[in-house]
Enzyme design. Structure first.
Site, PDB file in Angstrom:
ATOM      1  N   LYS A  70     -10.257   6.742  20.708  1.00 35.36           N
ATOM      2  CA  LYS A  70      -8.952   6.156  20.395  1.00 35.36           C
ATOM      3  C   LYS A  70      -7.875   7.222  20.524  1.00 35.36           C
ATOM      4  O   LYS A  70      -7.213   7.588  19.562  1.00 35.36           O
ATOM      5  CB  LYS A  70      -9.021   5.636  18.952  1.00 35.36           C
ATOM      6  CG  LYS A  70      -8.299   4.349  18.703  1.00 35.36           C
ATOM      7  CD  LYS A  70      -8.437   3.933  17.251  1.00 35.36           C
ATOM      8  CE  LYS A  70      -7.165   4.103  16.484  1.00 35.36           C
ATOM      9  NZ  LYS A  70      -7.248   3.615  15.114  1.00 35.36           N
TER      10      LYS A  70
ATOM     11  N   ARG B 273       4.534  -3.173  30.833  1.00 35.04           N
ATOM     12  CA  ARG B 273       5.419  -3.589  29.719  1.00 35.04           C
ATOM     13  C   ARG B 273       4.818  -4.713  28.882  1.00 35.04           C
ATOM     14  O   ARG B 273       5.525  -5.527  28.296  1.00 35.04           O
ATOM     15  CB  ARG B 273       6.788  -4.027  30.240  1.00 35.04           C
ATOM     16  CG  ARG B 273       7.511  -2.923  30.973  1.00 35.04           C
ATOM     17  CD  ARG B 273       9.008  -3.117  30.870  1.00 35.04           C
ATOM     18  NE  ARG B 273       9.685  -2.012  31.516  1.00 35.04           N
ATOM     19  CZ  ARG B 273       9.920  -1.950  32.817  1.00 35.04           C
ATOM     20  NH1 ARG B 273       9.545  -2.939  33.599  1.00 35.04           N
ATOM     21  NH2 ARG B 273      10.527  -0.924  33.334  1.00 35.04           N
TER      22      ARG B 273
ATOM     23  N   GLU C 129     -12.674  -4.067   2.672  1.00 42.16           N
ATOM     24  CA  GLU C 129     -11.416  -4.762   2.963  1.00 42.16           C
ATOM     25  C   GLU C 129     -11.452  -6.189   2.413  1.00 42.16           C
ATOM     26  O   GLU C 129     -10.450  -6.708   1.924  1.00 42.16           O
ATOM     27  CB  GLU C 129     -11.155  -4.795   4.482  1.00 42.16           C
ATOM     28  CG  GLU C 129     -11.022  -3.423   5.121  1.00 42.16           C
ATOM     29  CD  GLU C 129      -9.749  -2.666   4.719  1.00 42.16           C
ATOM     30  OE1 GLU C 129      -8.822  -3.293   4.180  1.00 42.16           O
ATOM     31  OE2 GLU C 129      -9.706  -1.436   4.955  1.00 42.16           O
TER      32      GLU C 129
ATOM     33  N   LYS D 241      -4.861 -12.544   4.793  1.00 40.87           N
ATOM     34  CA  LYS D 241      -4.144 -11.552   5.590  1.00 40.87           C
ATOM     35  C   LYS D 241      -3.177 -12.254   6.560  1.00 40.87           C
ATOM     36  O   LYS D 241      -2.030 -11.831   6.717  1.00 40.87           O
ATOM     37  CB  LYS D 241      -5.115 -10.643   6.349  1.00 40.87           C
ATOM     38  CG  LYS D 241      -4.350  -9.589   7.142  1.00 40.87           C
ATOM     39  CD  LYS D 241      -5.061  -8.292   7.379  1.00 40.87           C
ATOM     40  CE  LYS D 241      -4.067  -7.344   8.053  1.00 40.87           C
ATOM     41  NZ  LYS D 241      -4.667  -6.262   8.772  1.00 40.87           N
TER      42      LYS D 241
ATOM     43  N   GLU E 171       5.854  -5.559   8.242  1.00 41.65           N
ATOM     44  CA  GLU E 171       5.500  -4.720   7.103  1.00 41.65           C
ATOM     45  C   GLU E 171       6.715  -4.145   6.402  1.00 41.65           C
ATOM     46  O   GLU E 171       6.908  -2.927   6.347  1.00 41.65           O
ATOM     47  CB  GLU E 171       4.597  -3.583   7.586  1.00 41.65           C
ATOM     48  CG  GLU E 171       3.763  -3.008   6.472  1.00 41.65           C
ATOM     49  CD  GLU E 171       2.636  -2.112   6.970  1.00 41.65           C
ATOM     50  OE1 GLU E 171       1.946  -2.549   7.903  1.00 41.65           O
ATOM     51  OE2 GLU E 171       2.456  -1.041   6.413  1.00 41.65           O
TER      52      GLU E 171
ATOM     53  N   ARG F 230       3.754  -7.349   3.101  1.00 38.30           N
ATOM     54  CA  ARG F 230       2.582  -6.913   3.857  1.00 38.30           C
ATOM     55  C   ARG F 230       2.022  -5.596   3.323  1.00 38.30           C
ATOM     56  O   ARG F 230       0.860  -5.276   3.539  1.00 38.30           O
ATOM     57  CB  ARG F 230       2.929  -6.802   5.358  1.00 38.30           C
ATOM     58  CG  ARG F 230       1.684  -6.609   6.191  1.00 38.30           C
ATOM     59  CD  ARG F 230       1.891  -6.830   7.653  1.00 38.30           C
ATOM     60  NE  ARG F 230       0.713  -6.401   8.389  1.00 38.30           N
ATOM     61  CZ  ARG F 230       0.598  -6.454   9.693  1.00 38.30           C
ATOM     62  NH1 ARG F 230       1.591  -6.916  10.425  1.00 38.30           N
ATOM     63  NH2 ARG F 230      -0.508  -6.040  10.279  1.00 38.30           N
TER      64      ARG F 230
ATOM     65  N   ASN G 172      -2.177  -2.923   1.562  1.00 38.44           N
ATOM     66  CA  ASN G 172      -2.478  -1.496   1.480  1.00 38.44           C
ATOM     67  C   ASN G 172      -3.016  -1.085   0.120  1.00 38.44           C
ATOM     68  O   ASN G 172      -3.077   0.099  -0.193  1.00 38.44           O
ATOM     69  CB  ASN G 172      -1.235  -0.680   1.805  1.00 38.44           C
ATOM     70  CG  ASN G 172      -0.940  -0.713   3.279  1.00 38.44           C
ATOM     71  OD1 ASN G 172      -1.853  -0.595   4.084  1.00 38.44           O
ATOM     72  ND2 ASN G 172       0.314  -0.911   3.635  1.00 38.44           N
TER      73      ASN G 172
ATOM     74  N   HIS H 106      -6.348   6.639   1.993  1.00 35.22           N
ATOM     75  CA  HIS H 106      -6.030   7.321   3.252  1.00 35.22           C
ATOM     76  C   HIS H 106      -6.053   8.825   3.088  1.00 35.22           C
ATOM     77  O   HIS H 106      -6.512   9.554   3.971  1.00 35.22           O
ATOM     78  CB  HIS H 106      -4.636   6.912   3.736  1.00 35.22           C
ATOM     79  CG  HIS H 106      -4.703   5.786   4.729  1.00 35.22           C
ATOM     80  ND1 HIS H 106      -3.653   4.936   4.954  1.00 35.22           N
ATOM     81  CD2 HIS H 106      -5.690   5.373   5.542  1.00 35.22           C
ATOM     82  CE1 HIS H 106      -3.993   4.031   5.862  1.00 35.22           C
ATOM     83  NE2 HIS H 106      -5.245   4.288   6.232  1.00 35.22           N
TER      84      HIS H 106
ATOM     85  N   HIS I 294     -13.664   4.599   6.835  1.00 33.36           N
ATOM     86  CA  HIS I 294     -12.399   4.130   6.268  1.00 33.36           C
ATOM     87  C   HIS I 294     -12.614   3.292   5.004  1.00 33.36           C
ATOM     88  O   HIS I 294     -12.048   3.565   3.944  1.00 33.36           O
ATOM     89  CB  HIS I 294     -11.682   3.311   7.349  1.00 33.36           C
ATOM     90  CG  HIS I 294     -10.455   2.606   6.882  1.00 33.36           C
ATOM     91  ND1 HIS I 294      -9.280   3.275   6.651  1.00 33.36           N
ATOM     92  CD2 HIS I 294     -10.229   1.301   6.596  1.00 33.36           C
ATOM     93  CE1 HIS I 294      -8.364   2.391   6.238  1.00 33.36           C
ATOM     94  NE2 HIS I 294      -8.924   1.199   6.201  1.00 33.36           N
TER      95      HIS I 294
ATOM     96  N   GLY J  59     -43.821  44.133 -13.570  1.00 29.24           N
ATOM     97  CA  GLY J  59     -43.793  45.353 -12.780  1.00 29.24           C
ATOM     98  C   GLY J  59     -43.016  45.215 -11.479  1.00 29.24           C
ATOM     99  O   GLY J  59     -42.981  46.134 -10.668  1.00 29.24           O
TER     100      GLY J  59
END
Ligand SMILES: NC(=O)c1ccc[n+]([C@@H]2O[C@H](COP(=O)([O-])OP(=O)(O)OC[C@H]3O[C@@H](n4cnc5c(N)ncnc54)[C@H](O)[C@@H]3O)[C@@H](O)[C@H]2O)c1
Length: 1616
Positions: A81, A125, A189, A249, A259, A263, A267, A274, A286, A891
């Site tokens: 990644k 794009r 999660e 979610k 966020e 949102r 977390n 984290h 994670h 000894g």
């Protein structure tokens, strides 16, 4: 296409999330139909690709028509990644001429989803893409929401975009191939989402973990689950859990896509999680880090008074049920090397850059209860609050509790909670249980009762109240043959066994099965099962007899007469009593087997049954009235009270009450009073009232008001037998109770009136720790005196002002110790409670309640040592102060080595034999004669226990040789290795035998010593964690030693040095690590390539000059008898040990232990992994500092080594000799990460084909070093083309030496060559060094330092600068940019001081500077630092020459009172000499000198040879007066007469004359003539020693002593 049932979830207004099982054909169908395109590209990783690409290929082939279907597979794992990973996919797309209409399918875990999503977001794009997550984490989290990203060396996910997929296909059948750990990772999660949003969902997660696991563990054949009709209940459950979690979610994302607020809620657990992940990645996943983060963030919420403890407990238990870690002390975390960096400050630092923060303020999602948050967004939380939660230790800020008068309930009693829960569940109607202690037992019982359909439970008031809807005793066999899983909850298992017999038949053949974890399957349940079976119940053991799992027939409980053996556990009795009303016939329970255990608990059960409407009658003997162990229980149904308030735990209640008592305030405990069944409820009346408190106790409440602060009375005599757990609380109060006791309590035996004598508590020695001992030790830290009694202790009260402040209390992992001392902390300043979490056992939120309910501020304290020692040679503290235990043959030198070790560590030495004689008042030999060996061994084992208990810290304990003879003692020793080092002192057996021949004090063996040795050798090996070789012999393998026989046998210096190195290293007091490993410095190691090192020993010091470590290439070692054997070779452990030991006695430079395999360029056979690890463990045992471990060895062995490495460090290495290694390739990066995970240092070696390969290497290193968690890296290219890399490499560059027989690797350079090259490359500018003084023309210093510079290839120059005064010339020299350092001599040692910015502690103490060092400040500016090496030169000369028989000189004499004598006195003080005699002709200047050293015991001497107070004659003499001022002529005038009696000490000693000229001064001549066993040291030798040190201070390099001293002696003898 076959029929498919999918469940759709909508997000951002579209039903684009489709969930089901076995969806591949459905996915391809949907995509090709609804997302028409010319090209479909599926990107995945190799793991997933191998499993699922063929199926996709088949489906596409059948449907794609004209379109192309391309696949691209990347390496699995986070490294893909990256920017490079993204570019590779883009290049693939471009190469294949993909256009804007391309649809990309991301098939895989979060890595693939994030990476491919980001490619899709920016390619042309932005093109359409589809998420097909295959991990649970990706299904419920990363695929939902449109967040895409890649990592950079600066951090994870820093570059990315929001890009929504067209579809998210959740095919839960993929989870069947997912590794279990990855599944748990995703569950974190799922639990998180339920925790913030949906209590119902959470409740189902907490009770159904076993089923959910079952759903992925049983493969679904024939596409089972694809349609509703083929879906198993487990699959249904799994899908609803996943879809439920996604639904939440998706809902949140829909409301707040970018966020901005809501949102943020997802977390929860991530702010702290984290930060933890940043440190522990990639070793921890994670979800695992977030799991710990959730618990910590829930604790933050609890601390803020927002969240109840029950909620924290439920969350913790739920995470545990899915195999997730819940604290940083989880062994999966604490065993990681990186876990050491989890300091509070580091975590807070990382949290600073959290995306949620607003400015500098940190934000955390605060839960208000399970299923809801405090705000609809993350909440700002002060650093102080977070730090407190993260800290391992706390401090109570003394003061008056601001909430006084306090009204509070303390946590519910555990026993009452368990009973109340069961009673209410079996009763009729609704009962609200208040103050329930939520524990594993209650949670498991609730789950089981739900399974049995026997009751319903709901939480109210944010978890404060449990609402129980009782089922009136109607119970059913769990559905679908489900087993009831009880984990390790013991009470639950016992109570539920009888409960399960109450189940009534439904359909034939079904039975109830209860089971537990492995530990539970060993715990006994036999007596209860026997009783129930005898009563007609059908119960079968499914595995071991007498233990769970049990299969119980649903036939109801028969009742009538039940007999039960009750001498094992009262819980069996309570189990039957509680269920008895539901039997078919009224029960008469008869307890058999004599002594009934814990009657109060049986009484408690009966009393509680009465509250729920059933009255039990205990029979009594009609004649005597004596109560019998027979109980009659009528038939009936419990009637639930509307509310049942669970009584507080009475032991817990003692702490808030004691705080009221000690601070003079008022506290009411609202649900504990005189009617309580718990013994500790008497504490208020029987302890606090007589101490002077006002106590009002009703049946249900207790109120205590303390007297004014400082006015508590001592208790005199108090028997605490009925309330033993409360004695700790009483002890801390007694510590400050100074007023005399009440008359009726006063001790009549003349004891002091401040005495509190607590008796009746002997059982407290075997609780979580030996609590009596713990209280004595910890109170002693406050300066409180105590006396241990057989069944208790005496505490002598002291006025509060006299107690020591700033004490750090060790809690022995015992909740009661921690809470008791927090009472003392409420009045004594700066009291630190070290292990705050130990209160979790009974009062997890004690520290929060202390603040929120009592009103005393509590601060977090970071103890740096909590996570073990840090790297580099930083001294470490308490955790490493566990005592050292010595074992070994009689000894072998245990006493000698032990005393030296104790002296270097500044710890106490204890000899077990001496202790024995003191305790038994009889010698060991006599004891054996009188009582025999076995009695002796028993007594010896007892002593071992006592010694370890009493002297657990900062002692060196030497044990008798035979201690390993008994298995018990061996077990104790082995257990001790977990806490502290057990060192086996090894000595050649021949030497032991000859030594023992002379010894008589101890009993004879009655068998040959050699037989004893053979028998014990394996036991010593088994019990020890380290080996110290007491090496007295000479290695005989080669004639080379004979040439230089002074260097053959180790001098005492080397024994002292080696003892100091070894024990400081293994205890972590001063790990012997290379300081130059620090960032910005250069470090080197010398590779020794000898098959036998011993011939080279005389030259080792010179060869090692300049370097920071010596590498022993163990794979090249070859015992002389095998010299001519060819091919790969495994040297024996004995041979390797001998070699290392021999080397150790020549140098204290850290060693690197390398076993290089054939395929990595060495001589060790590739497949001898077992032998390799045996050698590695030998290295750890010998205290070797660095171990080079190839990362290709198996993970398991490597992890095992890491777990046992102590203070040794691992160099994780990878070599590629092929010449095909590309430093910019993925592979090298992957190897780097693999090595980074394992090692403290990373080593990567390739081969250069051209100069440019070295630049690629350099770039690679720079890139890796940019990461936050970068570790030191050794990166080298082999071959002549790679020499450049050896020059530029900064960590541990391997070097050779001209004296070595061969280079360890092609292209290797010497240290000096590298320095020269660095200079030429502009990396090592030439510096100027000076000698300041007057007169200095004849000084040896230029010869000394210039020889050293030259030998090491350093470009520097040393010059004389003779001036009249410390004036402009000197100022110019020291401020010039090329100034490297200066020596300072007479007369400027004090005058130089005003020019300096800082002084070392030594220079300050001596009041003189002889060395100036320029240093860089953090801002880059220069500062001048003054040090003094004169004293070190003197100290080192003494240590080197002191006769072996003198462990510690008793007395020493210094002659003269000038500047040099100051350094001499300081050196003697550092050496630990008790009596320092000082002689000077003018007494006044001697007196002035004495006054400047107040810590040193200096006694003035009026006449040489006559010692003050008849004290011992000195064994060390240092003269600092000019030789010309002394004489051997009694009648000479103007000179000092030196009498022969100076050298009267019979042991001999060492005499140093600091005068340089003449070579033989009168003092030294006299010593040589008359001193028996006296060694002489000339001034030049001291000059050399101090010069070596000076050189090291300037350059950071060890001086090449041999070469330098040869040269200096040569010049000296020419001038002499
Ligand atoms: N975008 C977001 O909102 C978001 C949220 C959370 C996490 N993430 C990211 O997700 C990544 C972690 O995802 P992950 O935990 O899925 O890791 P992962 O993608 O690395 O997968 C874990 C491992 O399981 C293997 N695997 C995947 N599916 C399998 C299957 N069905 N059978 C057998 N093996 C299988 C993979 O090959 C890999 O080795 C991290 O990079 C993280 O930053 C992103």
């Amino acid at each position: 296409m076959a029929h498919v049932d999918v469940r759709k979830v909508s997000i951002l207004g579209k039903e684009s999330i489709h969930c089901g099982f076995h969806l591949i054909s459905y996915i391809v169908e949907t995509v090709t139909k609804t997302l028409p395109s010319s090209t479909y590209v599926l990107v995945t990783d190799t793991n997933v690709g191998n499993l699922y690409v063929p199926a996709f290929q088949t489906e596409f082939d059948a449907r794609k028509g004209q379109a192309r279907f391309l696949t691209y597979v990347v390496a699995p794992g986070e490294t893909s990644k990256s920017r490079e990973g993204k570019a590779e996919i883009e290049d693939f797309l471009l190469l294949n001429k993909c256009t804007r209409d391309t649809v990309i399918l991301a098939l895989g875990g979060g890595v693939i989803g994030d990476l491919v999503g980001f490619v899709a977001a920016t390619f042309m794009r932005g093109v359409r893409f589809v998420q097909i997550p295959t991990t649970l984490l990706a299904m419920v989290d990363s695929s939902v929401g449109g967040k895409t990203a890649i990592d950079t060396p600066h951090g994870k996910n820093l570059i990315g975009a929001f890009w929504q997929p067209e579809y998210i296909f959740i095919d839960a059948a993929f989870l069947e191939t997912l590794p279990a750990r990855e599944f748990s990772n995703g569950m974190a999660e799922v639990i998180k989402t339920a925790a913030i949003w949906d209590e119902k969902e959470f409740a189902s997660l907490e009770s159904r973990a076993a089923e959910i696991f079952a759903a992925i563990q049983t493969p679904s054949v024939n596409f089972a689950g694809r349609t509703e009709s083929t879906r198993s209940p487990a699959q249904q459950l799994l899908l609803s859990v996943i879809a439920g979690s996604i639904g939440v979610k998706a809902h949140i994302v829909t409301i707040d896509e970018r966020e901005t607020g809501l949102r943020n809620l997802v977390n929860f657990g991530h702010t702290i999680g984290h930060a933890i992940e940043a440190v522990l990645t990639p070793a921890m996943l994670h979800g695992e880090c977030v799991a710990v983060g959730m618990v910590l963030e829930a604790e933050v919420a609890r601390q803020l008074g927002v969240l109840s403890q029950v909620a924290v407990g439920r969350l913790t238990r739920c995470l545990k049920a899915y195999n997730l870690p819940v604290s940083l002390s989880d062994p999966r975390i604490s065993s990681l090397p990186t876990a050491r960096s989890l300091s509070v400050s580091k975590l807070l630092d990382i949290m600073k850059i959290d995306k949620k923060n607003s400015g500098p303020q940190k934000k955390i999602v605060i839960l208000s209860r399970i299923g809801a948050t405090y705000e609809p967004k993350a909440t700002v939380v002060a650093d102080k609050v977070i730090a407190k939660t993260l800290s391992e230790a706390v401090k109570v800020v003394p003061g008056t509790p601001s909430k006084s008068p306090i009204r509070m309930a303390t946590p519910g009693s555990k026993s009452i909670s368990n009973r109340a829960l069961l009673l209410a569940a079996l009763g009729t109607g609704t009962c609200r249980l208040k103050n329930l202690l939520h524990s594993d037992d209650t949670q498991v019982m609730m789950n089981a009762l739900v399974e049995l359909q026997g009751a319903k439970f709901d939480w109210e008031d944010g978890g404060e109240t449990l609402v129980v809807n009782g089922g009136a005793g109607a119970l059913s066999v769990p559905r679908d043959g489900k087993e009831i899983y009880l984990g390790n909850a013991g009470t639950a298992a016992r109570f539920l066994t009888t409960v399960c017999t109450l189940v009534q038949t439904q359909s034939s053949g079904q039975r109830t099965v209860i089971t537990g974890n492995a530990r539970m399957k060993q715990r006994p349940i036999g007596p209860l099962v026997d009783a129930l079976r005898a009563n007609g119940s059908s119960i079968e053991y499914l595995e071991s007899q007498g233990c769970l799992p049990l299969s119980i027939a649903p036939a109801g409980l028969k009742g009538a007469h039940i007999q039960l053996a009750a001498s094992v556990s009262s819980q069996y009795v309570s189990s039957i009593l509680l269920c008895a009303p539901y039997a078919a016939e009224p029960v008469t329970l008869e307890l058999t087997g004599g002594q009934v255990i814990s009657q109060p608990y049986i009484d408690m059960t009966i009393a509680m049954m009465k509250t729920f409407g059933i009255e039990v009658v205990r029979e009594s003997d009609p004649q005597t009235g004596k109560l019998l162990d027979v109980y009659r229980i009528p038939k009936g149904v419990y009637r639930n009270p509307v509310e049942y308030n669970i009584e507080s735990d009475a032991s817990s209640a003692t702490y808030p009450l004691a705080i009221a008592a000690i601070t003079g305030t008022t506290c009411t405990i609202t649900n504990i009073g005189s009617a309580s069944l718990q013994g500790d409820a008497r504490f208020a009346k029987e302890v606090l009232e007589p101490m002077g408190c006002k106590v009002i106790q009703t049946e249900t409440e207790t109120t205590v008001t303390g007297p004014p602060v400082g006015q508590l009375r001592a208790l005199g005599l108090v028997d605490m037998e009925p309330m033993t757990d409360a004695f700790l609380t009483a002890s801390v109060l007694a510590a400050v109770a100074t007023r005399p006791p009440l008359p009726e309590r006063t001790l009549q035996d003349g004891s002091n009136p401040n005495t509190t004598r607590i008796i009746g508590i002997a059982n407290q020695r075997v609780k979580e720790c030996n609590r009596i001992k713990a209280m004595i030790d910890e109170l002693a830290k406050f300066g409180v005196e105590t006396l241990e009694l057989d069944d208790g202790l005496e505490v002598y009260g002291k006025p509060i002002e006299e107690l020591k402040q700033g004490v750090s209390v060790h809690c022995y992992d015992d909740h009661r110790v921690a809470m008791a001392f927090s009472v003392l902390g409420s009045i004594i300043k700066e009291t630190i409670i070290e292990e705050k979490r130990c209160v979790e056992k009974t009062w997890p939120n004690w520290w929060d309640d202390l603040e929120n309910k009592i009103g005393l501020e509590v601060e977090g304290v970071e103890l740096s040592f909590i996570h073990g020692a840090a790297s580099a040679s930083r001294p470490t503290d308490d955790s490493s102060r566990a005592s050292v235990v010595l074992i070994g043959m009689r000894g072998s030198g245990k006493t000698f080595i032990g005393k030296l070790a104790a002296s270097t560590l500044r710890w106490q030495f204890v000899d077990a034999d001496a202790y024995f004689e003191q305790k038994h008042q009889i010698g060991v030999r006599e004891f054996v004669q009188k009582n025999g060996w076995s009695a002796f061994r028993e007594a010896e084992t007892e002593i071992l226990k006592e010694l370890l208990e009493q002297n657990g810290r900062e002692h060196v304990i030497s044990l008798g040789g035979g201690i390993v003879e008994t298995p018990t003692a061996r077990d104790i020793l082995k257990a001790y290795t977990q806490k502290g080092p057990v060192v086996h002192i090894v000595r050649e057996i021949d030497e032991v035998i000859s030594y023992l021949g002379e010894e008589t004090a101890r009993p004879g063996y009655g068998e040959p010593v050699i037989d004893v040795f053979k028998r014990r050798a394996p036991w010593f090996a088994e019990c020890c964690s380290y080996e110290f070789v007491n090496y007295t012999g000479v290695l005989t393998s080669s004639g080379a030693l004979a040439e230089n026989d002074t260097k053959a046998a180790p001098s005492l210096l080397s024994v002292r040095d080696e003892v100091s190195r070894f024990f400081n290293h293994i205890t972590g007091q001063r790990p012997n690590l290379a300081p130059n490993l620090a960032k910005g410095k250069r470090s080197y190691f010398l590779c020794l390539t000898y098959p036998d090192i011993t011939p080279a020993l005389p030259y080792v010091q010179d060869m090692a000059a300049g370097v920071d470590a010596i590498e022993v290439r163990v794979d090249l070692l070859r015992s002389p008898k095998d010299f001519d054997k060819l091919g790969p070779y495994v040297p024996s452990t004995n041979y390797v040990t001998e070699q290392i030991t021999a080397l150790r006695h020549k140098t204290s430079v850290p060693l690197i232990f390398t076993v290089r395999t054939v395929s990595q360029g060495g001589q060790f056979p590739d497949h001898s992994e077992k032998e390799a690890f045996e050698l590695f463990f030998t290295a750890v045992r010998l205290g070797v500092e660095y171990i080079d471990v190839e990362i290709s060895w198996s993970e398991k062995n490597i992890q095992d080594l890491i777990a046992h490495k102590g203070h040794s460090q691992i160099i994780a290495s990878w070599h590629d000799w092929s010449g095909n290694m590309h430093w910019d390739s993925k592979l090298v990066e992957a190897k780097y990460h693999a090595a980074h995970d394992i090692g403290d240092i990373v080593k990567l070696v390739g081969k250069a084909n051209g100069l440019e390969d070295n630049f690629a290497l350099h770039n690679f290193v720079l890139r890796m070093q940019a990461a936050r968690d970068a570790k030191p890296i050794i990166a080298i290219n082999m071959g002549v083309e790679g020499q450049m890399s050896r020059i530029l490499n900064s960590t541990f560059s391997p070097v050779t030496h001209p004296l070595l027989p061969s280079k360890a690797a092609p292209g290797q350079l010497s240290f000096a060559q590298i320095q020269t090259a660095l200079h030429l490359l502009g990396q090592l500018p030439a510096k100027k060094f000076y000698l300041f003084g007057n007169p200095i023309a004849h000084s040896m210093s230029p010869t000394l330092h210039n020889t050293a510079f030259e030998a090491l290839g350093l470009p520097h120059k040393y010059e004389l600068l003779q001036t009249e005064a410390v004036g402009e010339e000197i100022k110019t020299a020291v401020t010039s940019p090329d100034f490297g350092g200066a020596s300072v001599t007479i007369p400027f040692k004090r005058d130089i001081m005003p020019l300096l910015d800082a002084l070392s502690e030594d220079a300050e103490a001596i009041g003189a500077v002889n060395t100036v060092i320029p240093r860089k400040r953090e801002d880059g500016s220069l500062m001048l630092y003054g040090d003094n090496t004169d004293w070190r030169g003197i100290l080192q000369s003494i240590r080197r020459s002191l006769p072996q028989s003198i462990l510690q000189p008793e007395a020493a004499l210094v002659i003269g009172a000038g500047g040099t004598s100051r350094a001499a006195i300081y050196a003697l003080w550092k050496l630990g000499v008790k009596n320092v005699y000082l002689f000077n002709r003018t007494r006044t200047s001697a007196e002035t000198l004495v006054a400047t050293f107040p810590e040193v015991h200096i006694k003035l001497v009026d006449e040489l040879g006559v010692w003050p107070n008849d004290g011992p004659a000195p064994t060390v003499i240092v003269s600092t007066v000019p030789a010309s001022a002394t004489s051997l002529d009694r009648f000479a005038t103007d000179t000092l007469y030196l009498p022969a009696s100076l050298f009267a000490a019979s042991t001999g000693g060492v005499v140093i004359d600091m005068a340089y000229k003449p070579a033989e001064t009168p003092l030294l001549a006299l010593a040589m003539n008359v001193g028996k066993n006296w060694r002489t040291v000339m001034g030049v030798e001291v000059l050399l020693e101090q010069g070596y040190d000076q050189f090291h201070l300037w350059t950071g390099r060890h001086c090449p002593k041999g070469i330098v001293s040869d040269r200096v002696w040569q010049v000296y003898s020419m001038s002499a």
